[in-house]
Design a protein around this motif. Structure first.
Motif, PDB file in Angstrom:
ATOM      1  N   LEU A 184       0.801  -1.231   0.000  1.00 33.72           N
ATOM      2  CA  LEU A 184       0.000   0.000   0.000  1.00 33.72           C
ATOM      3  C   LEU A 184       0.835   1.282   0.000  1.00 33.72           C
ATOM      4  O   LEU A 184       0.523   2.239  -0.713  1.00 33.72           O
ATOM      5  CB  LEU A 184      -0.947  -0.005   1.206  1.00 33.72           C
ATOM      6  N   GLY A 185       1.913   1.276   0.794  1.00 33.73           N
ATOM      7  CA  GLY A 185       2.729   2.481   0.896  1.00 33.73           C
ATOM      8  C   GLY A 185       3.260   2.930  -0.458  1.00 33.73           C
ATOM      9  O   GLY A 185       3.165   4.100  -0.818  1.00 33.73           O
ATOM     10  N   LEU A 231       2.086   1.999  -3.429  1.00 29.37           N
ATOM     11  CA  LEU A 231       0.962   2.319  -4.319  1.00 29.37           C
ATOM     12  C   LEU A 231       0.499   3.754  -4.100  1.00 29.37           C
ATOM     13  O   LEU A 231       0.270   4.499  -5.054  1.00 29.37           O
ATOM     14  CB  LEU A 231      -0.202   1.363  -4.054  1.00 29.37           C
ATOM     15  N   ILE A 232       0.386   4.116  -2.811  1.00 31.89           N
ATOM     16  CA  ILE A 232      -0.062   5.469  -2.498  1.00 31.89           C
ATOM     17  C   ILE A 232       0.937   6.495  -3.002  1.00 31.89           C
ATOM     18  O   ILE A 232       0.564   7.586  -3.419  1.00 31.89           O
ATOM     19  CB  ILE A 232      -0.306   5.597  -0.977  1.00 31.89           C
TER      20      ILE A 232
END
Ligand code: ADP
Ligand code: MG
Lengths: 253, 253
Positions: free
Chosen positions: B97-98, B100-101
């Motif tokens: 997620l990190g 991707l964000i």
């Protein structure tokens, strides 16, 4: 709670048989023409579907689905924002609080006068009613989203939109789907009522169909309509339940 | 790396003002570690949020790498006690997620996530949701996610406090290895004295709220797994305990 699918199927089959038996027994013991048993009713349902009931069924389903969709999108968007932005909620809360408990069905005559007897008036009224139900549920769910969860995603560098996408929306989703399922019952009830009142000719919908059959004292046809409406509700309910399983797999771990 | 001076943080809500930190100053050199310990409510989390750029301070100066602290500094990683992981994402999705964000393409994000999950020995659990992971595995995922960001500054808020003693020591060892390998700067908030002494080259002891630094214990002998079994370790723990208790005595008067 989570028994094996086979058992569940058997449980449901048992329940169906029991309900049909109760219906049959009630019909037999009453022994009146206006209360036919399940066999007669389902035969009529099959026959009537071939003759044009399907068109009413289709138009009613269409109205329910479009109304739910039309209410869902703005209600979810607004609900998520109100739950997250306290300042906005402070302005909106009194309006929601005052209008939510008002039974909006009372505006049916006004809506029909304004929007006519067609689809638009029905869809509008259902949407408004369902909108409030979903809005309140979504807002409350959005308020309860854990702040540290938001912080942890913020610390990854997320912008406001990404917070909604990765945190707020998925956190609210199970409750939104539950609200939608509850709203489905409301939507069908309102639809039925507005179709009985406000449909003329053509594919008036099942409400209209039912009232016509009633007026002609064609009891088995009326029951065919009842079955159609019941099956529509059941089918849409199943779709929503399936969607919840598919979209929220983490909920049923 | 970190330079804090005259820091004051006051929370202002509708009718209340809470000063969480006052007159806090310390420095931490690049690649060094620092443990922060103090009674609950003394502003430890507040300090970490300020260092992470998630909270604006009221007064004073906070510099990270020579620049004033700002939100979304890419090389800062924050690990929280609970809720750091999103329940609706699998271990792998949470880890990726990190990146991707931060706009890294999906394929690269997943590849980096795989690498750091393997490093932390949780690749096997990649398809599990957080609810299916043990507390220790969850924190490993949180650490793996931080590692994908290749941070030079690790901020941790009581990351291991909900774990049992053995799991906690295992993770402390893991963290120590990573710190030695990656040479990143670490700030660890803890309420566990042994943890502070095991992982902190500097130990900042805070007073009860509004938090001030009561004392700084230098502990540059840390850095080895066996430190836990050395007499010096026990002495340091006693020293820290003594200072904390003295601080408690003062504030009780
Ligand atoms: N958002 C907030 N609004 C008002 N007061 C807060 C807020 N967050 C923390 N505080 C207060 O600030 C003080 C320090 O809190 P915190 O940094 O969480 O302490 P710790 O992590 O050391 O337990 C406490 O008195 C707490 O009640
Ligand atoms: Mg805290």
């Amino acid at each position: 709670m989570h028994s094996k699918p086979k058992h569940v199927a058997a449980d449901y089959a048992g329940a169906v048989i029991l309900l049909l038996a109760v219906w049959g027994l009630a019909s037999l013991s009453l022994n009146k023409p206006y209360f036919p048993g399940p066999c007669e009713s389902f035969l009529a349902f099959g026959r009537e579907m071939g003759k044009g009931l399907w068109a009413h069924l289709l138009v009613s389903t269409y109205r329910v689905v479009v109304s739910l969709a039309a209410a869902l999108v703005p209600a979810v968007a607004l609900g998520m924002v109100l739950g997250r932005v306290e300042r906005l909620d402070r302005y909106a809360a009194p309006f929601v609080y005052l209008t939510y408990p008002v039974p909006k069905i009372i505006f049916l005559p006004l809506v029909i006068t304004l929007l006519g007897l067609g689809d638009v008036s029905k869809i509008f009224l259902i949407s408004v009613i369902v909108f409030f139900q979903i809005l309140v549920t979504t807002r409350d769910a959005s308020r309860q989203v854990n702040k540290s969860m938001v912080d942890s995603v913020l610390s990854l560098g997320a912008g406001e939109l990404q917070i909604y996408r990765h945190v707020i929306f998925p956190a609210c989703l199970p409750k939104i789907l539950t609200a939608l399922r509850i709203s489905l019952g409301t939507a069908i009830a309102v639809l039925f009522f507005s179709e009985t009142l406000a449909s003329r000719g053509g594919a008036g919908g099942i409400g209209y169909y039912l009232m016509e059959a009633w007026a002609r004292l064609e009891w088995d046809v009326m029951f065919a309509g009842i079955i159609a409406m019941g099956l529509m509700g059941f089918f849409l309910y199943l779709v929503l339940e399936w969607a919840e399983k598919k979209l929220c797999p983490w909920e049923s771990l | 790396m970190i330079k804090v001076s005259g820091l004051e943080v006051t929370y202002v809500n509708k009718n209340t003002r809470v000063t969480a930190l006052t007159g806090v100053g310390f420095t931490l050199e690049k690649g060094h570690t620092c443990a922060i310990i103090g009674p609950s409510g003394c502003g430890k989390s507040t300090l970490l949020y300020v260092l992470a750029g998630l909270l604006k301070h009221t007064r004073g100066e906070v510099n990270i790498n020579g620049e004033p602290v700002r939100p979304k500094r890419r090389e800062t990683a924050l690990i929280l006690q609970d809720y750091g992981l999103l329940p609706w994402k699998t271990a792998l999705q949470n880890t990726a997620l990190g990146l991707l964000i931060r706009g890294v393409p999906k394929k690269e994000s997943l590849a980096a996530a795989e690498e750091s999950m393997k490093e932390l020995g949780i690749w096997e659990a990649r398809d599990h949701y957080p609810a299916q992971l043990s507390g220790g595995q969850r924190q490993r995922v949180a650490i793996a996610r931080s590692l994908t960001l290749k941070p030079d500054l690790f901020l941790m808020d009581e990351p291991f406090s909900s774990l049992d003693a053995l799991t906690r020591e295992g993770l402390q060892d893991t963290l120590l290895e990573f710190w030695k390998k990656k040479k990143s700067t670490m700030v660890l908030v803890t309420h566990n004295i042994e943890e502070a002494v095991f992982l902190g080259q500097k130990i900042l002891i805070f007073s009860a709220g509004p938090g001030r630094i009561l004392h700084t214990v230098r502990n540059y002998e840390m850095g080895d797994r066996d430190y836990r079994r050395q007499p010096l370790f026990y002495d340091r723990c006693s020293l820290v305990r003594e200072i904390i208790e003295r601080g408690r005595g003062n504030s009780a008067q």
